[in-house]
Design an enzyme around this catalytic site. Structure first.
Site, short mmCIF file in Angstrom:
data_model
loop_
_atom_site.label_atom_id
_atom_site.label_comp_id
_atom_site.label_asym_id
_atom_site.label_seq_id
_atom_site.Cartn_x
_atom_site.Cartn_y
_atom_site.Cartn_z
N GLN A 35 -4.91 -0.53 -4.88
CA GLN A 35 -5.44 -1.73 -5.55
C GLN A 35 -6.16 -1.40 -6.86
O GLN A 35 -6.07 -2.15 -7.84
CB GLN A 35 -6.37 -2.47 -4.59
CG GLN A 35 -6.74 -3.86 -5.08
CD GLN A 35 -7.58 -4.60 -4.07
OE1 GLN A 35 -7.31 -4.53 -2.88
NE2 GLN A 35 -8.57 -5.32 -4.54
N CYS B 121 0.84 -1.19 0.00
CA CYS B 121 0.00 0.00 0.00
C CYS B 121 0.88 1.25 0.00
O CYS B 121 1.77 1.39 0.84
CB CYS B 121 -0.88 -0.04 1.25
SG CYS B 121 -1.36 1.57 1.85
N GLU B 122 0.63 2.14 -0.96
CA GLU B 122 1.51 3.31 -1.08
C GLU B 122 1.21 4.39 -0.04
O GLU B 122 1.94 5.36 0.08
CB GLU B 122 1.42 3.90 -2.49
CG GLU B 122 0.13 4.61 -2.82
CD GLU B 122 0.12 5.13 -4.27
OE1 GLU B 122 0.89 4.63 -5.08
OE2 GLU B 122 -0.69 6.02 -4.56
N HIS B 123 0.12 4.23 0.70
CA HIS B 123 -0.20 5.24 1.73
C HIS B 123 0.41 4.91 3.08
O HIS B 123 0.60 5.79 3.92
CB HIS B 123 -1.72 5.38 1.87
CG HIS B 123 -2.38 5.78 0.61
ND1 HIS B 123 -3.48 5.16 0.10
CD2 HIS B 123 -2.05 6.76 -0.28
CE1 HIS B 123 -3.82 5.72 -1.06
NE2 HIS B 123 -2.97 6.70 -1.30
N HIS B 124 0.67 3.63 3.33
CA HIS B 124 1.22 3.22 4.62
C HIS B 124 2.48 2.36 4.50
O HIS B 124 3.09 2.02 5.51
CB HIS B 124 0.18 2.42 5.41
CG HIS B 124 -1.08 3.18 5.70
ND1 HIS B 124 -2.18 3.15 4.90
CD2 HIS B 124 -1.39 4.02 6.73
CE1 HIS B 124 -3.13 3.91 5.40
NE2 HIS B 124 -2.67 4.47 6.51
N CYS C 150 -2.81 -2.42 6.27
CA CYS C 150 -3.04 -1.12 6.93
C CYS C 150 -4.46 -1.04 7.50
O CYS C 150 -4.72 -0.21 8.37
CB CYS C 150 -2.76 0.03 5.97
SG CYS C 150 -3.75 -0.01 4.48
N HIS D 188 -5.61 -5.65 3.01
CA HIS D 188 -4.65 -4.56 3.19
C HIS D 188 -4.25 -4.55 4.66
O HIS D 188 -5.11 -4.34 5.53
CB HIS D 188 -5.30 -3.22 2.84
CG HIS D 188 -5.61 -3.08 1.37
ND1 HIS D 188 -5.16 -2.04 0.61
CD2 HIS D 188 -6.30 -3.89 0.54
CE1 HIS D 188 -5.58 -2.20 -0.64
NE2 HIS D 188 -6.27 -3.31 -0.71
#
Ligand code: ZN
Length: 226
Positions: free
Chosen positions: A155, A114-117, A185, A183
């Site tokens: 995703q 996941c590119e946010h976490h 996260c 995910h």
């Protein structure tokens, strides 16, 4: 260093919602000015700095190899798919058997991040296409999923990138992909919902027709036994 105020506000607004800004992985023009080895050297210092800041004793035998291990893993493995050199070779074959029905490859393992976490996304991808004369080797579909999964991802983007790549390789719009993934996260932090998973789908060409789409979704439900 101060985070730019506008950026900070944007991050706040985004919160834990997973948003995507483009189908292409956002990259800079100078993304490959540094070699893999130079990137590993640089990231190694960054990881060491994070651990140092957290108060860890970086001379401890168990910890001292971690920055190098993580840097290598980032560049060569889990984010290895950022490098266009690793894009799977696009070889197709003639559809000799004149098999013009739908071909489905299901339960392709997805390991992404996941590119946010920067936490893992783990799941399954299911891909279908209808040949217009070209076919690809089955493992090619696994390789395409793996290549795009090995990036900081959302995703939705991964699903679209897989479809677009196969459309290009096969020379047809008639490609579909469904991904069902957990995910970490969401499962291991934040709301900590271990059971929830996320389903995304992209339907191209003939798969926009309900009948074709439902046929594909029915095949995915098949409980394959060996
Ligand atoms: Zn996340």
């Amino acid at each position: 260093m101060k985070i730019d105020k506008a950026l900070e506000e944007e991050i706040q607004a985004m919160g834990d919602d997973h948003m995507m800004t483009s189908y292409e992985t956002p990259m800079r023009e100078d993304a490959f000015d540094l070699s893999d080895d130079e990137k590993i050297q640089s990231i190694r210092k960054d990881v060491a700095n994070i651990m140092q800041t957290l108060g860890l004793d970086m001379t401890d035998d168990s910890l001292k190899g971690t920055p190098n291990r993580v840097a290598k893993m980032f560049v060569k493995e889990i984010f290895g798919g950022l490098h266009p050199d690793r894009r799977p070779k696009a070889s197709t074959f003639d559809n000799k058997y004149k098999y013009n029905e739908m071909l489905v490859e299901k339960n392709i393992t997805v390991y992404s991040t996941c590119e946010h976490h920067l936490l893992p996304i783990v799941g399954r991808a299911h891909i279908a296409y209808i040949s217009n004369g070209n076919v690809v080797g089955l493992s090619k579909m696994n390789r395409i999923v793996d290549y795009y999964a090995k990036r900081p991802q959302v995703q939705e983007r991964l699903t679209i990138q897989v479809v677009k790549e196969l459309q290009k390789v096969l020379g047809t719009e008639d490609v579909a992909c469904v991904i069902d993934a957990k995910h970490l996260c969401v499962n291991s932090r934040g709301i900590r919902d271990i059971e929830s998973s996320t389903v995304t789908a992209e339907f191209g060409g003939k798969f926009k027709n309900e009948k074709t789409r439902l046929e594909f979704l029915d095949y995915i439900k098949l409980d394959t036994k060996f």
